[in-house]
Enzyme design. Structure first.
Site, mmCIF file in Angstrom:
data_model
loop_
_atom_site.group_PDB
_atom_site.id
_atom_site.type_symbol
_atom_site.label_atom_id
_atom_site.label_comp_id
_atom_site.label_asym_id
_atom_site.label_seq_id
_atom_site.Cartn_x
_atom_site.Cartn_y
_atom_site.Cartn_z
ATOM 1 N N ARG A 1 -3.813 10.100 4.696
ATOM 2 C CA ARG A 1 -2.584 10.885 4.821
ATOM 3 C C ARG A 1 -1.864 11.082 3.471
ATOM 4 N NH1 ARG A 1 0.246 14.071 8.318
ATOM 5 N NH2 ARG A 1 2.462 13.849 7.943
ATOM 6 N N ASP B 1 4.960 0.515 11.906
ATOM 7 C CA ASP B 1 3.727 -0.084 11.374
ATOM 8 C C ASP B 1 3.572 -1.555 11.776
ATOM 9 O OD1 ASP B 1 3.224 2.362 10.249
ATOM 10 O OD2 ASP B 1 3.623 1.761 8.182
ATOM 11 N N LYS C 1 0.844 -1.214 0.000
ATOM 12 C CA LYS C 1 0.000 0.000 0.000
ATOM 13 C C LYS C 1 0.873 1.256 0.000
ATOM 14 C CE LYS C 1 -1.637 1.713 4.096
ATOM 15 N NZ LYS C 1 -1.461 3.135 4.427
ATOM 16 N N ASN C 2 1.857 1.292 0.898
ATOM 17 C CA ASN C 2 2.618 2.529 1.076
ATOM 18 C C ASN C 2 3.618 2.792 -0.044
ATOM 19 O OD1 ASN C 2 1.136 3.043 3.310
ATOM 20 N ND2 ASN C 2 2.732 2.546 4.797
ATOM 21 N N ARG D 1 -8.505 -0.400 4.800
ATOM 22 C CA ARG D 1 -7.620 0.587 4.178
ATOM 23 C C ARG D 1 -6.323 -0.072 3.729
ATOM 24 N NH1 ARG D 1 -5.526 4.794 7.741
ATOM 25 N NH2 ARG D 1 -4.294 4.976 5.868
ATOM 26 N N CYS E 1 -4.328 7.841 9.730
ATOM 27 C CA CYS E 1 -4.477 7.191 11.022
ATOM 28 C C CYS E 1 -4.194 8.183 12.151
ATOM 29 C CB CYS E 1 -3.491 6.032 11.130
ATOM 30 S SG CYS E 1 -4.072 4.552 10.318
ATOM 31 N N VAL F 1 9.152 9.858 5.772
ATOM 32 C CA VAL F 1 8.845 9.156 4.522
ATOM 33 C C VAL F 1 8.126 10.110 3.556
ATOM 34 C CG1 VAL F 1 7.455 7.275 3.537
ATOM 35 C CG2 VAL F 1 8.776 6.897 5.624
ATOM 36 N N ARG G 1 1.058 14.428 13.639
ATOM 37 C CA ARG G 1 1.382 14.290 12.222
ATOM 38 C C ARG G 1 1.376 15.621 11.453
ATOM 39 N NH1 ARG G 1 -1.054 8.877 9.745
ATOM 40 N NH2 ARG G 1 1.015 8.823 8.849
HETATM 41 C C1 LIG Z 1 1.124 6.233 3.588
HETATM 42 C C2 LIG Z 1 2.410 5.956 4.258
HETATM 43 O O1 LIG Z 1 3.400 5.622 3.631
HETATM 44 N N1 LIG Z 1 2.414 6.088 5.590
HETATM 45 C C3 LIG Z 1 3.611 5.762 6.319
HETATM 46 C C4 LIG Z 1 4.503 6.976 6.429
HETATM 47 O O2 LIG Z 1 3.749 8.005 7.040
HETATM 48 P P1 LIG Z 1 4.286 9.492 7.025
HETATM 49 O O3 LIG Z 1 5.037 9.758 5.775
HETATM 50 O O4 LIG Z 1 3.140 10.346 7.374
HETATM 51 O O5 LIG Z 1 5.303 9.460 8.247
HETATM 52 P P2 LIG Z 1 6.665 10.262 8.419
HETATM 53 O O6 LIG Z 1 7.816 9.359 8.096
HETATM 54 O O7 LIG Z 1 6.570 11.539 7.682
HETATM 55 O O8 LIG Z 1 6.644 10.565 9.981
HETATM 56 C C5 LIG Z 1 7.769 10.345 10.795
HETATM 57 C C6 LIG Z 1 7.764 11.338 11.939
HETATM 58 O O9 LIG Z 1 8.027 12.633 11.415
HETATM 59 C C7 LIG Z 1 7.073 13.550 11.873
HETATM 60 N N2 LIG Z 1 6.850 14.576 10.823
HETATM 61 C C8 LIG Z 1 6.579 14.173 9.552
HETATM 62 C C9 LIG Z 1 6.351 15.108 8.559
HETATM 63 C C10 LIG Z 1 6.413 16.483 8.894
HETATM 64 O O10 LIG Z 1 6.204 17.361 8.058
HETATM 65 N N3 LIG Z 1 6.689 16.846 10.185
HETATM 66 C C11 LIG Z 1 6.912 15.927 11.160
HETATM 67 O O11 LIG Z 1 7.169 16.277 12.315
HETATM 68 C C12 LIG Z 1 5.813 12.703 12.114
HETATM 69 O O12 LIG Z 1 4.904 13.326 12.985
HETATM 70 C C13 LIG Z 1 6.432 11.444 12.693
HETATM 71 O O13 LIG Z 1 6.710 11.644 14.061
HETATM 72 O O14 LIG Z 1 5.666 6.651 7.200
HETATM 73 C C14 LIG Z 1 5.369 6.259 8.562
HETATM 74 C C15 LIG Z 1 6.693 6.022 9.262
HETATM 75 O O15 LIG Z 1 7.357 4.934 8.711
HETATM 76 C C16 LIG Z 1 4.470 5.028 8.557
HETATM 77 O O16 LIG Z 1 4.080 4.740 9.867
HETATM 78 C C17 LIG Z 1 3.221 5.271 7.709
HETATM 79 O O17 LIG Z 1 2.530 4.052 7.546
HETATM 80 C C1 LIG Z 2 -0.204 4.779 9.400
HETATM 81 C C2 LIG Z 2 -0.446 4.215 8.215
HETATM 82 O O1 LIG Z 2 -1.052 4.818 7.164
HETATM 83 P P1 LIG Z 2 -1.292 6.395 6.987
HETATM 84 O O2 LIG Z 2 0.097 7.013 6.970
HETATM 85 O O3 LIG Z 2 -1.958 6.487 5.649
HETATM 86 O O4 LIG Z 2 -2.139 6.868 8.115
HETATM 87 C C3 LIG Z 2 -0.032 2.813 7.975
HETATM 88 O O5 LIG Z 2 0.017 2.402 6.809
HETATM 89 O O6 LIG Z 2 0.246 2.093 8.962
#
Ligand SMILES: CC(=O)N[C@H]1[C@@H](OP(=O)(O)OP(=O)(O)OC[C@H]2O[C@@H](n3ccc(=O)[nH]c3=O)[C@H](O)[C@@H]2O)O[C@H](CO)[C@@H](O)[C@@H]1O
Ligand SMILES: C=C(OP(=O)(O)O)C(=O)O
Length: 429
Positions: free
Chosen positions: A102, A316, A22-23, A408, A126, A174, A131
């Site tokens: 997201r 995750d 998915k991701n 999802r 989620c 990410v 976030r």
């Molecule tokens: C759709 C998808 O791929 N989702 C994944 C993605 O979420 P996602 O990309 O949202 O997660 P991030 O890697 O960005 O988040 C990591 C950390 O950075 C923080 N942060 C992030 C962005 C920002 O602008 N500011 C900030 O402070 C977040 O709050 C969190 O504490 O990576 C996460 C971490 O591996 C996974 O749990 C999610 O499943």
């Molecule tokens: C947290 C997840 O998804 P999302 O970043 O879309 O909320 C997930 O895939 O575990």
């Protein structure tokens, strides 16, 4: 609202096909916005999040098709999607479409890079922490976009295009790395992205972008150098195997006992999690096209884990690992360092008899001899499936409510598990 009913106690035997990630599929689909030509994505999982992203991309004007089943393909093979964004008719991603997911926010980078303008609602996803999206906005600002926030929308403008820049993330993200890669690919000049995420889904996106004509060095490392090009072109790409689905089913087998082959799974995508499972008592063997997981007779042992960015233990899989720890001998310490509020499964696992104490970012799980089935509530995607794992080893019946979270991110979960002997069914309505 659909529910899942599980009667615990059965061991698992057989083969589970692992779907495309998915991701990875979500950012790969979003990359279609970067080119006028057609992208062909194979092995796309059939998930609610993919359906939602199709709606969002359609709203921007992306033409989409699903290729019919080819000779030898079964209904467990993923979809082959064609996406063509020849004409982008709308650069706005409205709240109604974006608020549930997201990843939908990630359309912002490609839209502003190609069209010079984008208006995207702040995202949902989620509920596992605050976030924020500050890193994603800082990326676009560094590349020369003007950012404004108005009535819940981010408005990004770069009338004369984006310009290459140095981007140094204070924390691994990410989504911010996806955004930087996509936007920098169409920017004028060189961008150096430091402290980039190394998650396999980021590498999968980078590999696709290179097929589309992007110039990216350092793929798989934490420093990515992107030399922007004027245009990207079409490409064909197969979505990598879902490492979180792989880890989830491996943990299900470790919990229930038995012997299952996870077809299409790759050990190199989740070494750290597999090591923790081995320490807990599971046997894991890499096969030419999959992973064999078994546990026969030996009991489960407590293991300490700390979630980290890749290649560390993935956040995750934290909830699912906690489910396993509830039946292990001894106390497991599970520390969550990525998200500040990703422990909502704790109180639901407690309904099944789990003994878990929370102290800040750490959960102390005292293993118990037996869990007992109960009605429980899914609170988020991975929390939902942790309840399924616990229920597989609980005495009697568990009903998991609100499984739209589960849909999802898990394709045909109940079919995949019931084919291996689990007593699990979906109750519709
Ligand atoms: C759709 C998808 O791929 N989702 C994944 C993605 O979420 P996602 O990309 O949202 O997660 P991030 O890697 O960005 O988040 C990591 C950390 O950075 C923080 N942060 C992030 C962005 C920002 O602008 N500011 C900030 O402070 C977040 O709050 C969190 O504490 O990576 C996460 C971490 O591996 C996974 O749990 C999610 O499943
Ligand atoms: C947290 C997840 O998804 P999302 O970043 O879309 O909320 C997930 O895939 O575990």
């Amino acid at each position: 609202m659909d529910r899942i009913r599980i009667v615990g106690g059965a061991t698992l035997e057989g083969v589970i096909p692992i779907s495309g990630a998915k991701n990875a599929a979500l950012p790969l689909m979003i990359a279609s916005l970067l080119t006028e030509e057609t992208l062909v994505l194979e092995n796309v999982p059939r998930l609610a999040d993919v359906i939602q992203l199709k709606r969002i991309l359609s709203n921007h004007g992306v033409d989409m098709g699903v290729r019919g089943r080819r000779h030898g393909e079964t209904d467990t093979d993923g979809e082959t999607l064609t996406l063509n964004a020849k004409t982008i008719v709308d650069t706005t991603a409205p709240y109604e479409l974006v608020s549930t997911m997201r990843a939908s926010f990630w359309v912002l980078g490609p839209l502003v890079a190609r069209m010079g303008h984008a208006k995207v609602s702040l995202p949902g996803g989620c509920a596992i922490g605050t976030r924020p999206v500050d890193f994603l906005l800082q990326v676009l600002e560094a590349l020369g976009a003007q950012i404004e926030i108005d009535s819940g929308y981010v408005i990004a403008t770069a009338r004369h295009g984006l310009k290459g820049a140095e981007i140094n993330f204070p924390k691994v993200s990410v989504g911010a790395t996806h955004t930087a890669l996509m936007a920098a690919s169409l920017a004028d000049g060189v961008s150096v992205i430091s402290n980039a995420a190394r998650e396999p889904e980021v590498t999968d996106l980078a590999d696709l972008l290179v097929k589309m004509g992007a110039k990216i060095e350092g793929i798989g490392t934490s420093t990515l150098t992107v030399t922007g090009v004027a245009q990207l072109h079409g490409a064909t790409h197969r979505v990598i195997a879902d490492r979180i689905e792989t880890g989830t089913f491996a943990l299900a087998v470790a919990m229930a006992g038995g012997d299952v082959t996870l077809q299409g799974a790759r050990t190199d995508l989740l070494e750290s999690a597999l090591d923790s499972m081995r320490q807990a008592g599971a046997e894991i063997e890499a096969l030419p096209n999959g992973i064999r997981v078994s546990r026969n007779g030996n009991g489960l042992q407590a293991v300490d884990v700390t979630t980290e960015a890749f290649p560390g233990f993935p956040t995750d899989l934290q909830a699912q690992f906690m489910a396993l720890a509830t039946r292990a001998q001894g106390t497991s310490r599970i520390r969550e360092t990525i998200f500040e509020n990703r422990f909502m499964h704790v109180q639901e696992l407690a309904r099944l008899g789990a003994r878990i104490r929370l102290d800040g970012d750490t959960a102390f799980v005292d293993g118990v001899e037996r869990l007992k089935g109960a009605p429980v509530m899914a609170t988020d995607l991975r929390a939902s499936v942790s309840l399924v794992i616990a229920a597989l080893a609980a005495e009697g019946e568990t009903v998991v409510n609100r499984i739209y979270h589960l849909d999802r991110g898990f394709e045909r979960l109940e079919h995949k598990l019931s084919r291996c002997g689990a007593q699990i069914e979906r109750i519709s309505g």
